[in-house]
Design a protein around this motif. Structure first.
Motif, mmCIF file in Angstrom:
data_model
loop_
_atom_site.group_PDB
_atom_site.id
_atom_site.type_symbol
_atom_site.label_atom_id
_atom_site.label_comp_id
_atom_site.label_asym_id
_atom_site.label_seq_id
_atom_site.Cartn_x
_atom_site.Cartn_y
_atom_site.Cartn_z
ATOM 1 N N LEU A 1 -12.925 3.079 2.280
ATOM 2 C CA LEU A 1 -12.266 2.149 1.356
ATOM 3 C C LEU A 1 -13.222 1.707 0.243
ATOM 4 O O LEU A 1 -12.829 1.612 -0.919
ATOM 5 N N TYR A 2 -14.487 1.459 0.623
ATOM 6 C CA TYR A 2 -15.477 1.087 -0.409
ATOM 7 C C TYR A 2 -15.694 2.230 -1.400
ATOM 8 O O TYR A 2 -15.910 2.006 -2.587
ATOM 9 N N LEU B 1 -12.847 2.134 -3.748
ATOM 10 C CA LEU B 1 -13.014 0.942 -4.587
ATOM 11 C C LEU B 1 -14.085 1.178 -5.658
ATOM 12 O O LEU B 1 -13.907 0.836 -6.834
ATOM 13 N N MET C 1 0.818 -1.220 0.000
ATOM 14 C CA MET C 1 0.000 0.000 0.000
ATOM 15 C C MET C 1 0.847 1.262 0.000
ATOM 16 O O MET C 1 0.337 2.350 -0.244
ATOM 17 N N GLN D 1 -13.830 3.841 8.314
ATOM 18 C CA GLN D 1 -12.711 3.499 7.431
ATOM 19 C C GLN D 1 -13.170 2.535 6.326
ATOM 20 O O GLN D 1 -12.756 2.653 5.172
ATOM 21 N N ALA E 1 -7.587 -4.553 2.047
ATOM 22 C CA ALA E 1 -7.520 -3.542 3.111
ATOM 23 C C ALA E 1 -8.813 -3.549 3.927
ATOM 24 O O ALA E 1 -8.782 -3.394 5.157
ATOM 25 N N ILE E 2 -9.950 -3.755 3.263
ATOM 26 C CA ILE E 2 -11.237 -3.830 3.968
ATOM 27 C C ILE E 2 -11.248 -5.053 4.892
ATOM 28 O O ILE E 2 -11.624 -4.956 6.070
ATOM 29 N N LEU F 1 -7.405 -3.083 -2.342
ATOM 30 C CA LEU F 1 -8.406 -2.346 -1.561
ATOM 31 C C LEU F 1 -9.348 -3.305 -0.841
ATOM 32 O O LEU F 1 -9.707 -3.090 0.326
ATOM 33 N N GLN F 2 -9.751 -4.383 -1.519
ATOM 34 C CA GLN F 2 -10.615 -5.369 -0.860
ATOM 35 C C GLN F 2 -9.879 -6.034 0.304
ATOM 36 O O GLN F 2 -10.470 -6.318 1.349
#
Lengths: 136, 415
Positions: free
Chosen positions: B312-313, B316, B277, B308, B290-291, B287-288
């Motif tokens: 992130l979504y 994304l 990252m 958060q 990271a979620i 990103l997924q």
């Protein structure tokens, strides 16, 4: 003058032929080629594998892409041909990538096949999947 | 010995097949050779003992049987005789072990070749790399088994006839080819994580296999998205023991016993994520991941950092917009701002015609409606989700929720 004679047919006609009929057509083509070569009129010529085996290459924004199938852009017309020799399809795609009009249109890559007196395989892909198992 | 060989076949046959496909240049010939090699082992090993390197023995036996086979057919075909001769001369040089180790990765790049249609790529990878049956692949595509069988036959014929090689591309070509391969690995993992249908929810072996292949790819190609995908897989795989209970019932994230999450997988996933990252070039998989990482550090569902997750979504949704991402974002909004806010988001997504049959959307709506005490509408949404559900444990889970809802409408609770 030299002329390029392009051969077209409906592949479904070929697929519906028996092996005997298909081999007979191939033998006729071999004889035709021999006759034209002997009389000094044929410089080169090859049969192609069916369009199932085609790969179309394009260059857009400097990026080379390859896709399955023959090109279907009806507004593109045939402009030329290259007979390439390559180790495999990956090399053929890279070589085709050097053709300048690629950034305007597309290049269809088709493997050449050898004519044989019998047992011609192109277009005669077996319809049974020997590996399709259902037992897991 | 029979039992040992059966297990060995389960564990190793796909790897041996990949090597035979590369050596013989033909899927069907390799498949036949594989079965003949195992048949020979069944006769010889009980008598002579298991060889020091069973895999090399089987590869060699399969190769020579294929050459014999070509010889027999070759009586009528000069080309086959020539091929048999060529294979025979190559067979004198033993295979270096590292070549064999990479054969499955090579086969993935072959199966995911852009000269094959994307449907053919997926069907072939699931069939040849993951050893799914044609019927299982057909279920995944909601297609008839005969259609899938035909698609696989055509793809194999094209690989052979058009000369698609068995190799991992190099340099620029590798980067161009990578997205298709990553997508396929992602689908393999999903198949392992949630079987398409039927009773078994977690087919652990496939998920482990997808992780193994992705790890191999990461060693070969240190691109951020490869690590992102690997991290995503590890962070989800970490929940494997908590997401199904002792009786095989599905446990939603919200109710999972977080003590049962595998901390070693989480640590690996987070370390990969921390590494990529900070670099440019990461994308949707990272990103997924990271979620999933935010979930992995939350002490409970309620105490998750939803702010958060929503952020992130949103990112994304910007780089890879999809109704599925929008659905997940709406669920996160419901957690931060309450079920009414989440439901408003879901209703906007539900207007999308393509999502009319998307089961998770109806299940999520049902859940939020139930929380808002709109019992009748919730029951209707559960019933809709049930008609679309293909997975047995998921079906039982939805039925349980529906029953709870009915009890509530019959005997309203005091709160």
């Amino acid at each position: 003058m030299n002329y390029l004679a392009l051969v077209y047919y409906n592949e479904d006609l070929i697929r519906s032929m028996s092996q005997q009929e298909w081999d007979a057509l191939n033998r006729e083509c071999m004889a035709c080629g021999e006759g034209l070569r002997e009389s000094g009129h044929m410089l080169d010529g090859h049969a192609l594998q069916l369009t199932d085996t085609a790969t179309t290459v394009r260059l857009r924004d400097g990026k080379l892409t390859a896709t399955d199938g023959p090109f279907a852009e009806t507004k593109e017309q045939l402009a030329g041909f290259y007979l390439l020799t390559a180790r495999d399809l990956n090399e053929a795609i890279q070589l085709a990538g050097k053709i300048p009009p690629l950034r305007l249109g597309s290049v269809e890559i088709r493997p050449v096949r050898e004519l044989a007196t019998e047992g011609n395989l192109a277009g005669k892909t077996p319809l049974i999947d020997h590996t399709a198992r259902s037992d897991g | 010995m029979k039992a040992w060989l059966d297990r060995y076949y389960q564990e190793e046959s796909r790897r041996i097949l990949a090597t035979l496909i590369r050596l013989l240049g033909d899927f069907d010939l390799a498949e036949e050779a594989l079965h003949e090699a195992f048949a020979a082992a069944l006769v010889q090993w009980p008598r002579d003992g298991i060889p020091d390197n069973p895999r090399a023995w089987l590869v060699s036996a399969g190769r020579f049987r294929a050459i014999d086979q070509l010889r027999r057919r070759g009586r009528h075909h000069a080309a086959m005789e020539q091929l048999a001769h060529q294979l025979e001369s190559e067979a004198d040089t033993p295979e270096p072990p590292e070549e064999i180790a990479d054969d499955r990765l090579r086969l993935i790049f072959t199966c995911c070749h852009p000269a094959l249609s994307s449907e053919a790529q997926l069907a072939l990878t699931l069939r040849e790399i993951c050893d799914l049956t044609t019927e299982e692949v057909a279920r995944a595509f909601l297609a008839k088994p005969t259609t899938i069988a035909q698609r696989i036959v055509r793809a194999k014929a094209k690989i052979r006839d058009a000369g698609i090689p068995y190799e991992v591309p190099e340099g620029k070509a590798l980067a161009e080819r990578l997205p298709v391969v990553l997508h396929t690995l992602y689908l393999i993992f999903n198949e392992g994580y949630t079987a398409f249908s039927g009773a078994a929810l977690v087919r652990g072996a496939l998920a482990v296999e997808a992780i193994r292949l992705t790890r191999l790819l990461w060693q070969l190609l240190p691109e951020p998205e490869v690590a992102g995908l690997l991290a995503l897989m590890l962070l989800h795989h970490a929940r494997r023991d908590a997401r199904v209970d002792a009786s095989g019932e599905l446990v939603p994230l919200e109710q999972q016993d977080r003590q049962r999450w595998h901390r070693d997988d989480i640590a690996q996933g987070r370390a990969l994520l921390a590494e990529v990252m900070t670099r440019p070039g990461y994308g949707a998989y990272t990103l997924q991941a990271a979620i999933a990482a935010v979930h992995s550090e939350a002490p409970s569902y309620a105490a998750t950092d939803w702010k958060q997750i929503i952020g992130l979504y949103t990112v994304l949704q910007g780089i890879a917009p999809s109704p599925v991402v929008a659905l997940n974002r709406a669920v996160a909004v419901a957690m931060r701002d309450g079920p009414a806010a989440g439901l408003a988001g879901l209703d906007r997504i539900a207007a999308e015609p393509a999502l009319a049959d998307y089961q998770p959307l109806h299940a999520a709506r049902a859940d939020l409606l139930a929380r808002l005490d709109r019992v009748e509408e919730a029951a209707e949404a559960y019933r809709r989700a049930l008609t679309l559900c293909q997975l047995e444990p998921e079906r039982r889970f939805l039925e349980k929720r529906l029953t709870e809802l009915r009890c509530r409408s019959v005997a309203p609770s005091g709160d």
